[in-house]
Motif scaffolding. Structure first.
Motif, PDB file in Angstrom:
ATOM      1  N   PHE A 188     -11.999 -15.084 -84.245  1.00 47.57           N
ATOM      2  CA  PHE A 188     -10.545 -15.143 -84.083  1.00 47.57           C
ATOM      3  C   PHE A 188     -10.137 -15.409 -82.631  1.00 47.57           C
ATOM      4  CE2 PHE A 188     -10.939 -13.453 -88.191  1.00 47.57           C
ATOM      5  CZ  PHE A 188      -9.720 -13.338 -88.829  1.00 47.57           C
ATOM      6  N   ASN A 189     -11.095 -15.871 -81.827  1.00 50.30           N
ATOM      7  CA  ASN A 189     -10.874 -16.039 -80.388  1.00 50.30           C
ATOM      8  C   ASN A 189     -10.310 -14.758 -79.769  1.00 50.30           C
ATOM      9  OD1 ASN A 189     -10.918 -17.532 -77.936  1.00 50.30           O
ATOM     10  ND2 ASN A 189      -8.746 -18.036 -78.135  1.00 50.30           N
ATOM     11  N   ASN A 190     -10.805 -13.606 -80.238  1.00 53.05           N
ATOM     12  CA  ASN A 190     -10.230 -12.349 -79.749  1.00 53.05           C
ATOM     13  C   ASN A 190     -10.796 -11.877 -78.411  1.00 53.05           C
ATOM     14  OD1 ASN A 190     -12.749 -11.373 -80.566  1.00 53.05           O
ATOM     15  ND2 ASN A 190     -11.929 -10.105 -82.218  1.00 53.05           N
ATOM     16  N   GLN A 191     -11.825 -12.545 -77.901  1.00 56.72           N
ATOM     17  CA  GLN A 191     -12.279 -12.367 -76.523  1.00 56.72           C
ATOM     18  C   GLN A 191     -12.519 -10.896 -76.178  1.00 56.72           C
ATOM     19  OE1 GLN A 191      -9.967 -14.962 -73.764  1.00 56.72           O
ATOM     20  NE2 GLN A 191      -9.024 -15.802 -75.627  1.00 56.72           N
ATOM     21  N   THR A 192     -13.420 -10.270 -76.926  1.00 59.18           N
ATOM     22  CA  THR A 192     -13.671  -8.834 -76.779  1.00 59.18           C
ATOM     23  C   THR A 192     -14.672  -8.474 -75.687  1.00 59.18           C
ATOM     24  OG1 THR A 192     -15.276  -9.085 -78.579  1.00 59.18           O
ATOM     25  CG2 THR A 192     -13.085  -8.250 -79.165  1.00 59.18           C
ATOM     26  N   GLU A 249      -7.148  -3.436 -82.395  1.00 55.94           N
ATOM     27  CA  GLU A 249      -5.922  -4.221 -82.579  1.00 55.94           C
ATOM     28  C   GLU A 249      -6.097  -5.243 -83.702  1.00 55.94           C
ATOM     29  OE1 GLU A 249      -3.433  -7.683 -80.171  1.00 55.94           O
ATOM     30  OE2 GLU A 249      -4.691  -6.286 -79.052  1.00 55.94           O
ATOM     31  N   PHE A 250      -7.226  -5.920 -83.711  1.00 56.32           N
ATOM     32  CA  PHE A 250      -7.468  -6.915 -84.752  1.00 56.32           C
ATOM     33  C   PHE A 250      -7.752  -6.262 -86.096  1.00 56.32           C
ATOM     34  CE2 PHE A 250      -7.341  -9.827 -81.328  1.00 56.32           C
ATOM     35  CZ  PHE A 250      -7.157 -11.089 -81.871  1.00 56.32           C
ATOM     36  N   PHE A 309     -14.618  -6.556 -87.798  1.00 55.73           N
ATOM     37  CA  PHE A 309     -14.366  -6.848 -86.387  1.00 55.73           C
ATOM     38  C   PHE A 309     -15.350  -6.175 -85.432  1.00 55.73           C
ATOM     39  CE2 PHE A 309     -10.232  -8.309 -88.008  1.00 55.73           C
ATOM     40  CZ  PHE A 309     -10.193  -9.538 -87.375  1.00 55.73           C
ATOM     41  N   THR A 363     -15.976 -16.204 -79.815  1.00 57.61           N
ATOM     42  CA  THR A 363     -15.670 -14.898 -80.391  1.00 57.61           C
ATOM     43  C   THR A 363     -14.862 -15.105 -81.666  1.00 57.61           C
ATOM     44  OG1 THR A 363     -13.609 -14.694 -79.116  1.00 57.61           O
ATOM     45  CG2 THR A 363     -15.603 -13.759 -78.130  1.00 57.61           C
ATOM     46  N   VAL A 410      -9.184  -4.027 -78.191  1.00 61.87           N
ATOM     47  CA  VAL A 410      -8.940  -5.317 -78.839  1.00 61.87           C
ATOM     48  C   VAL A 410      -9.510  -5.303 -80.252  1.00 61.87           C
ATOM     49  CG1 VAL A 410      -9.382  -7.797 -78.741  1.00 61.87           C
ATOM     50  CG2 VAL A 410      -8.900  -6.524 -76.632  1.00 61.87           C
TER      51      VAL A 410
END
Length: 200
Positions: free
Chosen positions: A44-48, A108-109, A120, A42, A105
């Motif tokens: 930014f490694n944001n794991q959505t 948030e990003f 995003f 994912t 999430v």
């Protein structure tokens, strides 16, 4: 060149004749699905990516929801019966995965990285593709067939109520899986010259 991954990818097909004659336990399948989603990349490694995995009555409930919702959308009873036949084939599968994006999430990003804010939502969709392909291919590697459906957004509110979906989770796809009762048909490809350009 090693082609093990390519071979696995070629083995991943849309299987519509699914049954419940799987040798794996639900717990084993859940672990496989969860690990694939956790390791799928994912931005930014944001794991959505989120998932709800359904078996038994809950799996059947999903496809009853879809059938009831589509009754008002299909133009004739004859057309609805054809639709119902397709939905019943999904219901005959062993289980389903509901794929969601956690929009909280994403937002948030967007707020924390204003320079990339416009990207995003797109990146979350790319993450969905990564997760879905990974799960689907891994199931195929284990002899479990699957097909991917997209009845969202028609069923979003009904699914949210039925399965206590958290606020902010946006439904993106439904993956049916089960035993392979009939193989996929031949896959056709567009001309490579129209798809690829190689500059050396």
């Amino acid at each position: 060149m090693k082609e093990q991954f390519l071979d696995l990818s070629k083995n991943r097909r849309s299987i519509y004749a699914l049954g419940r004659n799987v040798s794996q336990t639900p717990d084993e399948i859940v672990n496989l699905i969860e690990e694939n989603i956790k390791w799928a990349p994912t931005a930014f490694n944001n794991q959505t990516t989120r998932a709800i995995i359904l078996f038994g009555e809950n799996h059947e409930k999903l496809w009853d929801i879809v059938a009831d919702r589509l009754k008002s959308e299909v133009p004739s009873e004859e057309a609805y019966q054809k639709t119902l036949q397709k939905l019943n084939s999904f219901k005959a599968a062993f289980g389903s995965v509901l794929f969601f994006t956690d929009t909280n999430v994403v937002h948030e990003f967007e707020n924390n990285f204003a320079l990339y804010a416009d990207n995003f939502a797109d990146w979350a969709e790319q993450a969905q593709g990564n997760a879905q392909f990974s799960v689907w291919t891994s199931l195929a590697e284990n002899g479990i067939g699957a097909n991917l459906q997209h009845y969202n957004p028609l069923i979003d509110d009904l699914v949210k109520d039925a399965f206590n979906v958290p606020d902010g989770w946006r439904l993106r796809a439904q993956l049916n899986f089960g035993s392979i009762e009939a193989p996929a048909g031949e896959k056709e490809f567009m001309n490579d010259a129209d798809r690829f350009r190689v500059l050396k």
